[in-house]
Motif scaffolding. Structure first.
Motif, PDB file in Angstrom:
ATOM      1  N   GLY A 261       6.637  -3.565   5.008  1.00 37.06           N
ATOM      2  CA  GLY A 261       6.859  -4.483   5.982  1.00 37.06           C
ATOM      3  C   GLY A 261       5.377  -4.449   6.723  1.00 37.06           C
ATOM      4  O   GLY A 261       4.502  -5.320   6.138  1.00 37.06           O
ATOM      5  N   ARG A 262       5.714  -4.050   7.894  1.00 34.66           N
ATOM      6  CA  ARG A 262       4.250  -4.169   8.613  1.00 34.66           C
ATOM      7  C   ARG A 262       3.120  -3.326   8.083  1.00 34.66           C
ATOM      8  O   ARG A 262       1.920  -4.363   8.256  1.00 34.66           O
ATOM      9  CB  ARG A 262       4.981  -2.782   9.678  1.00 34.66           C
ATOM     10  CG  ARG A 262       6.154  -3.358  11.039  1.00 34.66           C
ATOM     11  CD  ARG A 262       6.040  -2.214  11.718  1.00 34.66           C
ATOM     12  NE  ARG A 262       6.846  -2.770  13.033  1.00 34.66           N
ATOM     13  CZ  ARG A 262       6.988  -3.819  14.006  1.00 34.66           C
ATOM     14  NH1 ARG A 262       5.469  -4.666  13.813  1.00 34.66           N
ATOM     15  NH2 ARG A 262       8.090  -4.749  14.274  1.00 34.66           N
ATOM     16  N   ALA A 263       3.267  -2.033   6.977  1.00 27.77           N
ATOM     17  CA  ALA A 263       2.105  -1.752   6.184  1.00 27.77           C
ATOM     18  C   ALA A 263       1.358  -2.933   5.278  1.00 27.77           C
ATOM     19  O   ALA A 263       0.743  -2.297   4.308  1.00 27.77           O
ATOM     20  CB  ALA A 263       2.264  -0.001   5.617  1.00 27.77           C
ATOM     21  N   ALA A 264       2.224  -4.258   5.119  1.00 27.55           N
ATOM     22  CA  ALA A 264       2.298  -4.927   4.422  1.00 27.55           C
ATOM     23  C   ALA A 264       0.348  -4.940   4.147  1.00 27.55           C
ATOM     24  O   ALA A 264      -0.127  -5.161   3.253  1.00 27.55           O
ATOM     25  CB  ALA A 264       2.742  -5.954   3.940  1.00 27.55           C
ATOM     26  N   GLY A 265      -0.468  -5.426   5.179  1.00 29.69           N
ATOM     27  CA  GLY A 265      -1.954  -6.165   5.095  1.00 29.69           C
ATOM     28  C   GLY A 265      -2.686  -5.308   4.814  1.00 29.69           C
ATOM     29  O   GLY A 265      -3.991  -5.360   4.215  1.00 29.69           O
ATOM     30  N   ALA A 266      -2.206  -3.415   4.452  1.00 29.70           N
ATOM     31  CA  ALA A 266      -2.837  -2.221   3.743  1.00 29.70           C
ATOM     32  C   ALA A 266      -2.960  -1.821   2.777  1.00 29.70           C
ATOM     33  O   ALA A 266      -3.254  -1.313   2.421  1.00 29.70           O
ATOM     34  CB  ALA A 266      -2.689  -1.442   5.927  1.00 29.70           C
ATOM     35  N   LEU A 267      -1.495  -2.354   2.239  1.00 30.73           N
ATOM     36  CA  LEU A 267      -0.934  -1.451   1.153  1.00 30.73           C
ATOM     37  C   LEU A 267      -1.917  -1.656  -0.425  1.00 30.73           C
ATOM     38  O   LEU A 267      -1.974  -0.563  -1.338  1.00 30.73           O
ATOM     39  CB  LEU A 267       0.104  -2.628   0.438  1.00 30.73           C
ATOM     40  CG  LEU A 267       1.302  -1.211   1.612  1.00 30.73           C
ATOM     41  CD1 LEU A 267       2.775  -2.471   0.769  1.00 30.73           C
ATOM     42  CD2 LEU A 267       1.320   0.206   1.455  1.00 30.73           C
ATOM     43  N   LEU A 268      -2.286  -3.155  -0.421  1.00 28.90           N
ATOM     44  CA  LEU A 268      -2.941  -3.347  -1.827  1.00 28.90           C
ATOM     45  C   LEU A 268      -4.693  -3.214  -1.440  1.00 28.90           C
ATOM     46  O   LEU A 268      -5.230  -3.819  -0.532  1.00 28.90           O
ATOM     47  CB  LEU A 268      -2.540  -4.467  -2.227  1.00 28.90           C
ATOM     48  CG  LEU A 268      -0.916  -4.282  -2.560  1.00 28.90           C
ATOM     49  CD1 LEU A 268      -0.761  -5.489  -3.087  1.00 28.90           C
ATOM     50  CD2 LEU A 268      -0.934  -3.450  -4.143  1.00 28.90           C
ATOM     51  N   ALA A 269      -5.405  -2.497  -1.764  1.00 28.43           N
ATOM     52  CA  ALA A 269      -6.827  -3.115  -1.902  1.00 28.43           C
ATOM     53  C   ALA A 269      -7.014  -4.462  -2.728  1.00 28.43           C
ATOM     54  O   ALA A 269      -6.937  -4.888  -3.310  1.00 28.43           O
ATOM     55  CB  ALA A 269      -7.899  -2.132  -2.037  1.00 28.43           C
ATOM     56  N   ALA A 270      -8.696  -4.733  -1.759  1.00 25.98           N
ATOM     57  CA  ALA A 270      -9.166  -5.884  -2.813  1.00 25.98           C
ATOM     58  C   ALA A 270      -9.624  -5.362  -3.948  1.00 25.98           C
ATOM     59  O   ALA A 270     -10.776  -4.572  -4.401  1.00 25.98           O
ATOM     60  CB  ALA A 270      -9.893  -6.630  -2.207  1.00 25.98           C
ATOM     61  N   PRO A 271      -8.828  -6.155  -5.387  1.00 29.75           N
ATOM     62  CA  PRO A 271      -9.340  -6.289  -6.331  1.00 29.75           C
ATOM     63  C   PRO A 271     -10.696  -6.269  -6.393  1.00 29.75           C
ATOM     64  O   PRO A 271     -11.379  -6.275  -7.719  1.00 29.75           O
ATOM     65  CB  PRO A 271      -8.336  -6.938  -7.694  1.00 29.75           C
ATOM     66  CG  PRO A 271      -8.149  -8.275  -7.130  1.00 29.75           C
ATOM     67  CD  PRO A 271      -8.005  -7.880  -4.562  1.00 29.75           C
ATOM     68  N   VAL A 272     -11.230  -8.417  -6.016  1.00 33.96           N
ATOM     69  CA  VAL A 272     -13.065  -8.168  -5.869  1.00 33.96           C
ATOM     70  C   VAL A 272     -13.422  -7.888  -4.593  1.00 33.96           C
ATOM     71  O   VAL A 272     -12.581  -8.302  -3.561  1.00 33.96           O
ATOM     72  CB  VAL A 272     -13.313  -9.193  -6.717  1.00 33.96           C
ATOM     73  CG1 VAL A 272     -12.804  -9.113  -7.597  1.00 33.96           C
ATOM     74  CG2 VAL A 272     -12.202 -10.530  -6.428  1.00 33.96           C
ATOM     75  N   SER A 273     -14.323  -8.258  -4.257  1.00 35.31           N
ATOM     76  CA  SER A 273     -15.970  -8.863  -2.921  1.00 35.31           C
ATOM     77  C   SER A 273     -16.799  -9.115  -2.966  1.00 35.31           C
ATOM     78  O   SER A 273     -17.634  -9.483  -3.718  1.00 35.31           O
ATOM     79  CB  SER A 273     -15.706  -6.770  -2.218  1.00 35.31           C
ATOM     80  OG  SER A 273     -16.082  -7.003  -1.016  1.00 35.31           O
ATOM     81  N   PRO A 274     -16.141 -10.203  -1.836  1.00 40.21           N
ATOM     82  CA  PRO A 274     -15.249 -10.532  -1.236  1.00 40.21           C
ATOM     83  C   PRO A 274     -14.321 -11.866  -1.607  1.00 40.21           C
ATOM     84  O   PRO A 274     -14.022 -12.039  -2.788  1.00 40.21           O
ATOM     85  CB  PRO A 274     -16.297 -11.414   0.362  1.00 40.21           C
ATOM     86  CG  PRO A 274     -16.888 -11.753  -0.717  1.00 40.21           C
ATOM     87  CD  PRO A 274     -17.274 -11.123  -2.142  1.00 40.21           C
ATOM     88  N   LEU A 275     -12.996 -11.443  -1.090  1.00 42.98           N
ATOM     89  CA  LEU A 275     -11.452 -12.415  -0.967  1.00 42.98           C
ATOM     90  C   LEU A 275     -12.603 -13.972  -0.652  1.00 42.98           C
ATOM     91  O   LEU A 275     -10.956 -14.075   0.379  1.00 42.98           O
ATOM     92  CB  LEU A 275     -10.530 -11.627  -0.631  1.00 42.98           C
ATOM     93  CG  LEU A 275     -10.479  -9.904  -0.995  1.00 42.98           C
ATOM     94  CD1 LEU A 275      -8.977  -9.704  -0.369  1.00 42.98           C
ATOM     95  CD2 LEU A 275      -9.821 -10.092  -2.388  1.00 42.98           C
ATOM     96  N   THR A 276     -12.807 -14.694  -1.470  1.00 40.63           N
ATOM     97  CA  THR A 276     -12.784 -16.192  -1.383  1.00 40.63           C
ATOM     98  C   THR A 276     -12.105 -16.619  -2.175  1.00 40.63           C
ATOM     99  O   THR A 276     -12.156 -16.974  -3.696  1.00 40.63           O
ATOM    100  CB  THR A 276     -14.451 -16.289  -2.189  1.00 40.63           C
ATOM    101  OG1 THR A 276     -15.276 -16.252  -0.972  1.00 40.63           O
ATOM    102  CG2 THR A 276     -14.655 -17.807  -1.794  1.00 40.63           C
ATOM    103  N   VAL A 277     -11.147 -17.483  -1.901  1.00 41.80           N
ATOM    104  CA  VAL A 277      -9.802 -17.493  -2.047  1.00 41.80           C
ATOM    105  C   VAL A 277     -10.094 -19.381  -2.736  1.00 41.80           C
ATOM    106  O   VAL A 277     -10.640 -20.335  -2.079  1.00 41.80           O
ATOM    107  CB  VAL A 277      -8.221 -18.515  -1.236  1.00 41.80           C
ATOM    108  CG1 VAL A 277      -7.596 -19.162  -1.847  1.00 41.80           C
ATOM    109  CG2 VAL A 277      -8.328 -16.604  -0.934  1.00 41.80           C
ATOM    110  N   THR A 278     -10.190 -19.461  -3.955  1.00 40.01           N
ATOM    111  CA  THR A 278     -10.161 -21.152  -4.674  1.00 40.01           C
ATOM    112  C   THR A 278      -8.939 -22.097  -4.291  1.00 40.01           C
ATOM    113  O   THR A 278      -8.598 -23.130  -4.945  1.00 40.01           O
ATOM    114  CB  THR A 278     -11.306 -20.780  -5.621  1.00 40.01           C
ATOM    115  OG1 THR A 278     -10.421 -20.341  -6.674  1.00 40.01           O
ATOM    116  CG2 THR A 278     -12.236 -20.643  -5.861  1.00 40.01           C
ATOM    117  N   SER A 279      -8.073 -21.407  -4.830  1.00 39.47           N
ATOM    118  CA  SER A 279      -7.139 -21.900  -4.796  1.00 39.47           C
ATOM    119  C   SER A 279      -5.336 -20.917  -4.690  1.00 39.47           C
ATOM    120  O   SER A 279      -5.350 -20.093  -5.439  1.00 39.47           O
ATOM    121  CB  SER A 279      -6.352 -21.807  -6.501  1.00 39.47           C
ATOM    122  OG  SER A 279      -5.132 -23.049  -7.033  1.00 39.47           O
TER     123      SER A 279
END
Length: 400
Positions: A261-279
């Motif tokens: 829960g609270r740590a959800a935003g820190a549980l996973l490292a970015a698989p690619v960088s930067p995280l540019t969302v296209t969909s």
């Protein structure tokens, strides 16, 4: 909403017609990978309520499907967790994971957003936000034309100008987007909680901080200050919210420190960088078939050959070529607070891992490509919790 639990099928033989092909216009793809930004999977400030002026207590619009079905969801996820621990939960990696999903009235992606919103301040818990939304709208996103309140959190246009943002990254800031609405309500509550904390510290008011915050939301901070406590006009609202809290207490337990829960935003490292969302994750019209269904992951723009890294330590349970997803890797990260967590990486140009390998966060598992049904180089990334697809973005650590 659709049940976003994958159905079981053989990844090598599943029908690609219902899978998540990428892009509506193959002619517009960039085979050389020069510009992947368009590549996708087909697969004047208003016054702040509670501060400058009191606001009337919101009236609930009636029970919504989320409220009615939450006990069932808890039961289903509990059974799934048991089966996972006993080896009875099937591996959810069909190539056409969306094709057999039955329609249900709850979106599991609400849960990480509730937890992320609550993590903005120590006073707020996910259960409080959930109970507030239940009391306000019954989880219905209809617009109240008479009052001008919109979405599940009942924001007016003026309030939205103060609190609203494009938190789900879909290109628009709207109270009708549940993720945006949940995060905006969290910001508003945390601002009120901060003010109530200051007033109580200075001795101007007394009482429980959660109660004082809810009272300030309902009647305005000035009303709380004048009463020196929860004003009588707010007691009915508090009673309604408190009566709903037991329905959502599981959100707080699952979100304990170090959990999902609270740590959800820190549980996973970015698989690619930067995280540019296209969909983004969520319901959308299929770009090739025109059928509206769940897009089970997030598409991140990246150039051909960009390294793709494991988002968390785990064991590779699938690494092979499929018709729709192209080269695909699935990593099992074990259980977190009793829930099985897995991530997937699709449309890779190459596979740099194999089934059975143990990886650490940051370990290269492949390279960005456009294999399978795709219009251009990008990474289709998914998060699966206890067999259910969920929005990956609240789980990911932001990158520059």
């Amino acid at each position: 909403m659709n049940d976003d639990r994958p159905t079981v099928a053989d990844p090598a033989t599943a029908d690609p017609a219902g899978a998540d092909p990428a892009g509506a216009d193959p002619a517009g793809a960039d085979p050389a990978g020069a510009d992947p930004a368009g590549a996708v999977d087909g697969e004047g400030p208003a016054r702040q309520r509670g501060q400058e002026e009191p606001a009337p207590r919101r009236r609930r619009r009636g029970p919504g499907p989320f409220t009615l079905l939450l006990p069932g969801l808890v039961t289903v996820t509990g059974v799934a967790a048991f089966l996972a621990l006993t080896g009875g939960l099937p591996t959810p990696w069909p190539e056409d994971a969306e094709a057999g999903q039955a329609a249900v009235d709850i979106d599991p992606s609400y849960v990480p957003w509730l937890r992320k919103a609550a993590s903005a301040c120590t006073v707020l818990e996910p259960s409080v936000l959930a109970a507030q939304i239940d009391q306000l709208s019954g989880w219905s996103d209809d617009t109240d034309e008479l009052s001008g309140h919109k979405g599940i959190a009942d924001f007016t246009d003026g309030e939205w100008r103060t609190w609203g943002r494009d938190d789900d990254g879909n290109g628009r800031s709207s109270p009708l987007d549940p993720a945006d609405a949940i995060m905006a309500l969290g910001r508003q509550d945390c601002a009120l909680a901060e003010r109530m904390t200051e007033l109580r510290t200075s001795g101007r008011i007394n009482g429980d901080l959660v109660d004082l915050t809810l009272a300030a939301y309902a009647e305005g901070a000035d009303a709380v200050t004048e009463a020196g406590r929860v004003p009588p006009t707010a007691t009915a609202y508090l009673a309604e919210v408190q009566a709903l809290l037991p329905r959502y207490e599981a959100l707080d337990r699952d979100g304990a420190a170090g959990g999902t829960g609270r740590a959800a935003g820190a549980l996973l490292a970015a698989p690619v960088s930067p995280l540019t969302v296209t969909s983004p994750y969520g319901s959308r019209e299929h770009p090739l078939t025109g059928v509206t269904k769940l897009h089970t992951g997030v598409d991140f723009a990246a150039r051909q050959g960009t390294p793709v890294a494991a988002a968390r330590a785990g064991r590779v349970v699938f690494a092979a070529s499929t018709t729709a997803y192209g080269n695909r890797v699935v990593i099992d990260h074990g259980t977190i607070e009793g829930k099985r967590l897995e991530t997937t990486y699709s449309h890779l140009s190459s596979l740099d891992t194999a089934v059975g390998r143990t990886v650490e966060a940051g370990t290269m598992v492949g390279r960005v490509g456009s294999t399978g049904l795709s219009t251009g180089p990008h990474l289709h990334f998914e998060v699966v919790l206890d067999g259910y697809y969920t929005d990956p973005r609240p789980w990911l650590t932001p990158t520059g």
